[in-house]
Design a protein around this motif. Structure first.
Motif, PDB file in Angstrom:
ATOM      1  N   UNK A 145       4.021  -1.442   3.918  1.00 19.09           N
ATOM      2  CA  UNK A 145       3.227   0.237   4.040  1.00 19.09           C
ATOM      3  C   UNK A 145       4.479   0.666   3.485  1.00 19.09           C
ATOM      4  N   UNK A 146       4.505   1.664   2.017  1.00 21.42           N
ATOM      5  CA  UNK A 146       5.141   2.258   1.113  1.00 21.42           C
ATOM      6  C   UNK A 146       5.118   3.826   1.595  1.00 21.42           C
TER       7      UNK A 146
ATOM      8  N   UNK B 154      11.246  -6.540   1.205  1.00 17.41           N
ATOM      9  CA  UNK B 154      11.390  -5.528   0.669  1.00 17.41           C
ATOM     10  C   UNK B 154      11.821  -5.156  -0.588  1.00 17.41           C
ATOM     11  N   UNK B 155      12.818  -5.911  -0.707  1.00 16.84           N
ATOM     12  CA  UNK B 155      13.030  -5.757  -2.058  1.00 16.84           C
ATOM     13  C   UNK B 155      12.146  -6.543  -3.092  1.00 16.84           C
ATOM     14  N   UNK B 156      11.832  -7.202  -3.384  1.00 18.53           N
ATOM     15  CA  UNK B 156      11.048  -7.809  -3.898  1.00 18.53           C
ATOM     16  C   UNK B 156       9.400  -6.360  -3.888  1.00 18.53           C
ATOM     17  N   UNK B 157       9.301  -5.553  -3.278  1.00 18.76           N
ATOM     18  CA  UNK B 157       8.195  -4.771  -3.562  1.00 18.76           C
ATOM     19  C   UNK B 157       9.201  -3.220  -3.881  1.00 18.76           C
TER      20      UNK B 157
ATOM     21  N   UNK C 226       0.760  -1.595   0.004  1.00 20.19           N
ATOM     22  CA  UNK C 226      -0.372   0.309   0.034  1.00 20.19           C
ATOM     23  C   UNK C 226       1.338   1.149  -0.676  1.00 20.19           C
ATOM     24  N   UNK C 227       0.629   1.739  -1.157  1.00 16.71           N
ATOM     25  CA  UNK C 227       1.726   2.704  -0.819  1.00 16.71           C
ATOM     26  C   UNK C 227       0.546   4.323  -1.047  1.00 16.71           C
TER      27      UNK C 227
ATOM     28  N   UNK D  81      11.106   4.046  -3.723  1.00 17.89           N
ATOM     29  CA  UNK D  81      10.991   4.352  -2.512  1.00 17.89           C
ATOM     30  C   UNK D  81      12.326   4.004  -1.832  1.00 17.89           C
ATOM     31  N   UNK D  82      12.602   4.899  -0.742  1.00 16.60           N
ATOM     32  CA  UNK D  82      13.521   4.852   0.032  1.00 16.60           C
ATOM     33  C   UNK D  82      13.822   3.120   1.092  1.00 16.60           C
ATOM     34  N   UNK D  83      12.014   2.959   1.664  1.00 13.43           N
ATOM     35  CA  UNK D  83      12.096   1.394   2.269  1.00 13.43           C
ATOM     36  C   UNK D  83      10.543   1.293   2.187  1.00 13.43           C
TER      37      UNK D  83
END
Length: 194
Positions: free
Chosen positions: A123-124, A78-81, A39-40, A93-95
């Motif tokens: 969440x991003x 998190x890398x896949x996101x 969810x961005x 995105x930063x994270x």
């Protein structure tokens, strides 16, 4: 996406069982496999919604959360996101913050095709324009989180089945998505702990 992209198969406890070609697992007897949802949000707490491209195999043309996908074997979630946000929406995105580490669902389309995923939710937060990839995304829309969550919770919005199940759990984290406290990484399923 290439035809030889692999997904990670998992058992009900989230332990890895091996891999399978992505194109082979979404069928009438889809095995449980590792995925993610994200969810961005922008700085005002609006959530980015996407309408899946009309030619997608599963839930074509359906509105859903910002971005979903599958980690490659050996790739952290998190890398896949981040990889998929860049590919599908042109977002850097930063994270990615882990919110729902153990979310899982099974949903069946009207044609019998099944989604069956162990699907941690992230969440991003971004501060950049969206550049949708038409191979993946048909349309985008920003909506205030409160309005979106209430619409889903009250059954007023047509949304993907996984998003319909995720939103109530996310809403329990608090009314302001920018203040949600991330979950510890050690709560991820074993297959996702890299």
């Amino acid at each position: 996406m290439t035809t030889d992209e692999l997904v990670v198969l998992v058992d009900r406890s989230g332990h890895p069982l091996g891999t399978a070609p992505k194109m082979s697992v979404h069928c009438h007897d889809t095995p449980l496999h590792l995925a993610f949802s994200s969810y961005v949000f922008d700085r005002d707490g609006r959530v980015l919604l996407t309408r899946r491209a009309d030619h997608k195999l599963t839930w074509p043309g359906v509105w859903t959360n910002s971005c979903c996908g599958h980690p490659l074997p050996g790739e952290s979630l998190d890398r896949a996101v981040m990889r998929r946000l860049s590919y599908e929406l042109g977002l850097k995105a930063e994270r990615a913050d882990l919110m729902l580490p153990a979310f899982a669902y099974r949903a069946v389309m009207s044609n019998g095709i099944v989604e069956h995923e162990l699907c941690p939710v992230f969440r991003v937060t971004v501060d950049a324009p969206v550049v949708p990839n038409p191979d993946e995304v048909g349309e985008t829309s920003w909506m205030p989180w409160k309005e979106f969550a209430e619409g889903v919770l009250n059954g007023l919005l047509a949304i993907s089945p996984w998003c319909r199940e995720q939103v109530p759990q996310l809403a329990r984290l608090g009314s302001d998505p920018l203040t949600w406290r991330p979950a510890p990484a050690d709560e991820l399923p074993p297959a996702a702990r890299l």
